[in-house]
Write an enzyme that holds these catalytic residues in place. Structure first.
Site, short mmCIF file in Angstrom:
data_model
loop_
_atom_site.label_atom_id
_atom_site.label_comp_id
_atom_site.label_asym_id
_atom_site.label_seq_id
_atom_site.Cartn_x
_atom_site.Cartn_y
_atom_site.Cartn_z
N ALA A 67 137.04 -51.40 -64.39
CA ALA A 67 137.86 -50.00 -64.80
C ALA A 67 137.33 -48.87 -64.13
O ALA A 67 136.29 -49.04 -63.60
CB ALA A 67 137.66 -49.74 -66.47
N GLY A 112 136.47 -55.01 -65.79
CA GLY A 112 137.78 -55.20 -65.99
C GLY A 112 138.47 -56.08 -64.77
O GLY A 112 139.38 -56.83 -65.07
N GLU A 115 138.00 -59.35 -66.19
CA GLU A 115 138.84 -59.66 -66.99
C GLU A 115 139.95 -59.83 -66.89
O GLU A 115 140.91 -60.63 -67.52
CB GLU A 115 138.52 -58.33 -68.06
CG GLU A 115 137.08 -58.15 -68.84
CD GLU A 115 136.92 -56.76 -69.43
OE1 GLU A 115 136.89 -55.91 -68.76
OE2 GLU A 115 136.88 -56.94 -70.70
N GLU A 135 129.23 -53.90 -67.56
CA GLU A 135 129.41 -52.85 -68.47
C GLU A 135 128.11 -52.22 -69.09
O GLU A 135 128.06 -51.01 -69.40
CB GLU A 135 130.55 -53.06 -69.68
CG GLU A 135 131.92 -53.32 -68.96
CD GLU A 135 132.34 -54.37 -68.56
OE1 GLU A 135 131.48 -55.44 -68.16
OE2 GLU A 135 133.68 -54.67 -68.23
N1 CAA Z 1 135.45 -47.30 -60.77
C1 CAA Z 1 135.74 -45.83 -60.16
N2 CAA Z 1 135.06 -46.12 -58.57
C2 CAA Z 1 134.72 -47.27 -58.23
C3 CAA Z 1 134.57 -48.26 -58.89
C4 CAA Z 1 134.93 -48.37 -60.34
N3 CAA Z 1 134.61 -49.49 -61.11
N4 CAA Z 1 134.00 -49.17 -58.29
C5 CAA Z 1 133.64 -48.70 -56.90
N5 CAA Z 1 134.04 -47.46 -56.99
C6 CAA Z 1 134.21 -46.47 -55.54
C7 CAA Z 1 132.94 -45.99 -55.56
O1 CAA Z 1 132.72 -44.83 -56.37
C8 CAA Z 1 133.28 -45.35 -54.07
O2 CAA Z 1 133.77 -44.46 -53.95
P1 CAA Z 1 133.39 -43.22 -52.83
O3 CAA Z 1 133.67 -43.79 -51.69
O4 CAA Z 1 134.35 -42.29 -53.36
O5 CAA Z 1 132.09 -42.79 -53.40
C9 CAA Z 1 134.08 -46.61 -53.52
O6 CAA Z 1 134.64 -47.00 -54.83
C10 CAA Z 1 133.23 -47.73 -52.70
O7 CAA Z 1 132.32 -48.15 -53.70
P2 CAA Z 1 130.55 -48.30 -53.36
O8 CAA Z 1 130.21 -47.21 -52.39
O9 CAA Z 1 130.02 -48.23 -54.61
O10 CAA Z 1 130.59 -49.60 -52.55
P3 CAA Z 1 129.27 -50.68 -52.44
O11 CAA Z 1 129.86 -51.79 -51.43
O12 CAA Z 1 128.10 -49.90 -52.19
O13 CAA Z 1 129.25 -51.44 -53.88
C11 CAA Z 1 130.14 -52.42 -55.83
C12 CAA Z 1 130.32 -52.20 -54.48
C13 CAA Z 1 128.65 -53.13 -56.14
C14 CAA Z 1 131.50 -52.94 -56.49
C15 CAA Z 1 129.85 -51.12 -56.53
O14 CAA Z 1 131.05 -50.24 -56.18
C16 CAA Z 1 129.86 -51.02 -58.28
O15 CAA Z 1 128.88 -51.42 -58.68
N6 CAA Z 1 131.18 -50.57 -58.74
C17 CAA Z 1 131.23 -50.48 -60.30
C18 CAA Z 1 131.23 -51.93 -60.74
C19 CAA Z 1 131.31 -51.93 -62.34
O16 CAA Z 1 130.46 -51.29 -62.88
N7 CAA Z 1 132.74 -52.27 -62.86
C20 CAA Z 1 132.71 -52.33 -64.43
C21 CAA Z 1 133.62 -51.04 -64.86
S1 CAA Z 1 133.62 -50.83 -66.44
C22 CAA Z 1 134.74 -51.69 -66.97
O17 CAA Z 1 135.38 -52.23 -66.10
C23 CAA Z 1 134.92 -51.69 -68.45
C24 CAA Z 1 135.90 -52.40 -68.89
O18 CAA Z 1 135.89 -53.66 -69.34
C25 CAA Z 1 137.10 -51.88 -69.52
#
Ligand code: CAA
Length: 261
Positions: A67, A112, A115, A135
């Site tokens: 998400a 998500g 999921e 999460e």
């Molecule tokens: N939400 C918003 N933006 C996201 C995102 C997310 N879930 N995942 C990645 N992005 C964005 C980053 O902020 C970044 O944006 P900018 O270029 O503007 O800075 C861009 O995508 C590229 O991401 P990274 O620079 O972080 O890329 P990376 O290769 O270094 O890392 C990754 C990749 C390991 C997937 C890392 O992006 C990451 O950990 N992302 C979040 C994963 C996460 O925690 N997902 C769970 C979300 S919560 C959820 O899903 C709740 C639910 O059940 C409802």
């Protein structure tokens, strides 16, 4: 089919290919994308020309990275609950769509993203894919059905390990624990998903729907009720042309031609 801002859609000989497309955020799901996906699923559900669906992420790096964290950051209790419920409703649409849905997991399937893949009927992953429910690192539990579908898919103990640690696993490990059905090289992913979809599409559609409904409904019942439900859908299929054609073709030792009726 209407134009979508964050989705790509392509129809290919009865197969609908949907790609989540937010390249700037690794295809993270914001409210607008979830809303669009819900509308597209409603259209696909009613579209008789579409027999099966593949759901994937655009680009090479990510299926769906979860998400949208930026959008969630300032949510209140009420907004958080509503966000969870509205996304759960869309994932339920995938799970209950009367057509098979295959997730082609081309990269990160986190939060998500994992999921949404679990709401699909079958998951095929690229060997570069990474899956997980991170999460708890953000101070929340999964909110798109992950606590429920993960435990049902891989069992309570393994689900709790992934949920509590928030660790990502690679595709071979996801295969080992039953989180994905198959792992292939990245360049073979879409062909593998299409081959699986085409095989399913060659079978009797109502019988495939009956299998989907019986597994989905039955898993929420005790065994006796599930078995009784199975007998109902089994019986109903004897009202179809495809049952007559399928059995006649077998007995006459000829190729089968299903009409979907
Ligand atoms: N939400 C918003 N933006 C996201 C995102 C997310 N879930 N995942 C990645 N992005 C964005 C980053 O902020 C970044 O944006 P900018 O270029 O503007 O800075 C861009 O995508 C590229 O991401 P990274 O620079 O972080 O890329 P990376 O290769 O270094 O890392 C990754 C990749 C390991 C997937 C890392 O992006 C990451 O950990 N992302 C979040 C994963 C996460 O925690 N997902 C769970 C979300 S919560 C959820 O899903 C709740 C639910 O059940 C409802």
């Amino acid at each position: 089919m209407r134009a979508y801002e964050n989705l790509l859609f392509q129809a290919d000989n009865g197969l609908g290919i949907v790609a989540i497309n937010r390249p700037g955020a690794l295809n993270a799901l914001n409210a607008a994308t979830i809303c669009e996906l819900g509308r597209l699923l409603d259209e696909l559900s009613k579209d008789d020309t579409i027999k099966a669906i593949i759901l994937t992420g655009s680009g090479e790096k990510s299926f769906v990275a979860g998400a949208d964290i930026a959008e969630m950051q300032a949510m209140t209790v009420i907004k958080g609950r509503n966000w969870s419920k509205s996304a759960q409703a869309v994932l339920n649409k995938i799970e209950n769509l009367p057509k098979p849905v295959i997730a082609a997991i081309n990269g990160y399937a986190l939060g998500g993203g994992c999921e949404i893949a679990m709401a699909c009927d079958i998951r095929i992953a690229s060997d570069k894919a990474k899956l997980g429910q991170p999460e708890v690192s953000l101070g929340i539990p999964p909110g798109f059905g992950g606590t429920q579908r993960l435990a049902r898919l891989i069992g309570k103990g393994r689900a709790k390990e992934l949920l509590f640690t928030g660790e990502m696993i690679d595709a071979p490990e996801a295969y080992r624990i039953g989180l994905v059905n198959k792992v292939v090289a990245p360049e073979e992913l879409m062909d593998a998903a299409k081959a699986m979809a085409k095989k399913i599409m060659s079978r009797a559609p109502v019988a495939v729907q009956a299998c989907k409904a019986a597994v989905n409904e039955g898993l929420d019942m005790d065994l006796d009720s599930g078995i009784a439900y199975e007998a109902e859908v089994f019986g109903l299929c004897f009202a179809t042309d495809d049952q007559k054609e399928g059995m006649a073709a077998f007995l006459e030792k000829r190729q089968v031609h299903f009409s979907g009726k």
